[in-house]
Write an enzyme that holds these catalytic residues in place. Structure first.
Site, mmCIF file in Angstrom:
data_model
loop_
_atom_site.group_PDB
_atom_site.id
_atom_site.type_symbol
_atom_site.label_atom_id
_atom_site.label_comp_id
_atom_site.label_asym_id
_atom_site.label_seq_id
_atom_site.Cartn_x
_atom_site.Cartn_y
_atom_site.Cartn_z
ATOM 1 N N TYR A 126 0.849 -1.185 0.000
ATOM 2 C CA TYR A 126 0.000 0.000 0.000
ATOM 3 C C TYR A 126 0.892 1.244 0.000
ATOM 4 O O TYR A 126 2.056 1.193 0.420
ATOM 5 C CB TYR A 126 -0.916 0.001 1.223
ATOM 6 C CG TYR A 126 -1.959 -1.088 1.185
ATOM 7 C CD1 TYR A 126 -3.218 -0.866 0.639
ATOM 8 C CD2 TYR A 126 -1.678 -2.362 1.689
ATOM 9 C CE1 TYR A 126 -4.178 -1.867 0.593
ATOM 10 C CE2 TYR A 126 -2.628 -3.373 1.650
ATOM 11 C CZ TYR A 126 -3.867 -3.122 1.099
ATOM 12 O OH TYR A 126 -4.803 -4.124 1.056
ATOM 13 N N HIS A 160 -7.035 -8.758 -3.037
ATOM 14 C CA HIS A 160 -8.360 -8.178 -2.817
ATOM 15 C C HIS A 160 -8.341 -6.675 -2.987
ATOM 16 O O HIS A 160 -7.299 -6.023 -2.854
ATOM 17 C CB HIS A 160 -8.858 -8.513 -1.403
ATOM 18 C CG HIS A 160 -7.960 -7.981 -0.317
ATOM 19 N ND1 HIS A 160 -6.829 -8.649 0.111
ATOM 20 C CD2 HIS A 160 -8.011 -6.833 0.415
ATOM 21 C CE1 HIS A 160 -6.235 -7.939 1.057
ATOM 22 N NE2 HIS A 160 -6.930 -6.831 1.261
ATOM 23 N N ARG A 165 -2.125 -12.589 2.740
ATOM 24 C CA ARG A 165 -3.519 -12.305 2.448
ATOM 25 C C ARG A 165 -3.769 -12.554 0.965
ATOM 26 O O ARG A 165 -2.929 -12.228 0.116
ATOM 27 C CB ARG A 165 -3.869 -10.854 2.754
ATOM 28 C CG ARG A 165 -3.817 -10.474 4.225
ATOM 29 C CD ARG A 165 -4.951 -9.513 4.552
ATOM 30 N NE ARG A 165 -6.240 -10.170 4.388
ATOM 31 C CZ ARG A 165 -7.405 -9.515 4.251
ATOM 32 N NH1 ARG A 165 -7.408 -8.190 4.242
ATOM 33 N NH2 ARG A 165 -8.540 -10.182 4.108
#
Length: 282
Positions: free
Chosen positions: A158, A217, A214
């Site tokens: 991110y 998504h 993860r």
């Protein structure tokens, strides 16, 4: 009866010190916390060395927190607490889009963008067009709903994890639905990524033999007047980590197909409708 502390009456002694005028909800929470915490210590027969290690762990967890990283949310996530709180508090009626965890990387103040605009500011990754509608439980469109969306970049980071490397608000944006409830924006196809593993949470996962990954998504937070706020994800179908998400956030209904396209601007297309519920009457 003695009010001095003893192992056999530790719960009664501690909870007995709570003041008579304490807020009832706070009393219920703290009474239960003390009961279960003392029960845990007794059950595992916690040693002094383990107690010291636990204090050091929590201290380091706090020290890792900053404006762009929330290690305590990460700890809650990997222990399944975040998803349990979500499940208890968001029992959506049938037909409504299911919710999931917010995650530690949401940033307030993302720029509002025009319909169809891209959130990818660095131009990296496989371009994807996301489009669909926001509807109520009867299938009626919800105009002027706000979709706050964010995702990782092509390298699995991110923007707040790479200040100076990624432009601020890279792969972030807020979009408003039109009169027909339609939304559209461009971004990149998300990729799988490991949650930050360089702190206490990562050390704990390694000690437990758990991976930090993860599945790929896109995060979506939707608000509209008169409707419950929706925090959800769109997971990439076929991702290898769907069955073992480090934060337990996957729900089958949130797994979507990324369709390959031959358009001049995109390699992928996602068409997905979100359904919002109204607050329950009390």
């Amino acid at each position: 009866m003695s009010s001095y502390f003893s192992a056999t009456r530790s719960v009664e002694t501690v909870n007995g010190r709570i003041g008579a005028d304490t807020d009832p909800r706070l009393r219920r929470i703290m009474t239960s916390l003390v009961t279960h915490l003392h029960g845990f210590v007794k059950e595992v027969e916690l040693t002094e060395a383990e107690w010291e290690q636990a204090i050091a762990f929590l201290t380091r967890t706090g020290q890792m927190c900053s404006d762009t990283r929330q290690e305590f949310i990460l700890l809650s996530d990997v222990l399944g607490v975040s998803m349990l709180v979500d499940a208890i508090n968001h029992q959506a009626p049938g037909g409504a889009t299911e919710s999931t965890v917010l995650g530690p990387f949401h940033v307030d103040g993302a720029p509002h963008r025009a319909p169809g605009e891209t959130i990818s500011l660095d131009g990296k990754g496989e371009a994807c067009l996301f489009r669909g509608r926001v509807l109520d439980l009867d299938g009626a469109p919800i105009a002027n709903a706000l979709l706050d969306v964010w995702s990782d970049n092509a390298d699995g980071f991110y923007d707040v994890q790479q200040p100076g490397l990624q432009p601020p608000f890279n792969n972030r944006g807020v979009f408003r639905t039109d009169a027909e409830g339609c939304y559209a924006f461009r971004g990149v196809k998300p990729v799988s990524y490991p949650i930050p593993a360089d702190g206490p949470v990562g050390w704990m996962l390694a000690a437990l033999g758990r991976h930090p990954w993860r599945p790929a998504h896109l995060h979506v937070l939707i608000t509209a007047p008169g409707f419950d706020r929706l925090i959800t994800h769109l997971f990439v179908a076929g991702d290898r980590y769907l069955q073992s998400d480090a934060v337990f956030g996957v729900k089958e209904a949130l797994i979507v197909a990324f369709q390959p396209v031959d358009g001049p601007n995109e390699r992928w297309l996602v068409e997905h409708d979100f359904v919002l519920a109204r607050p329950l009457a009390h």
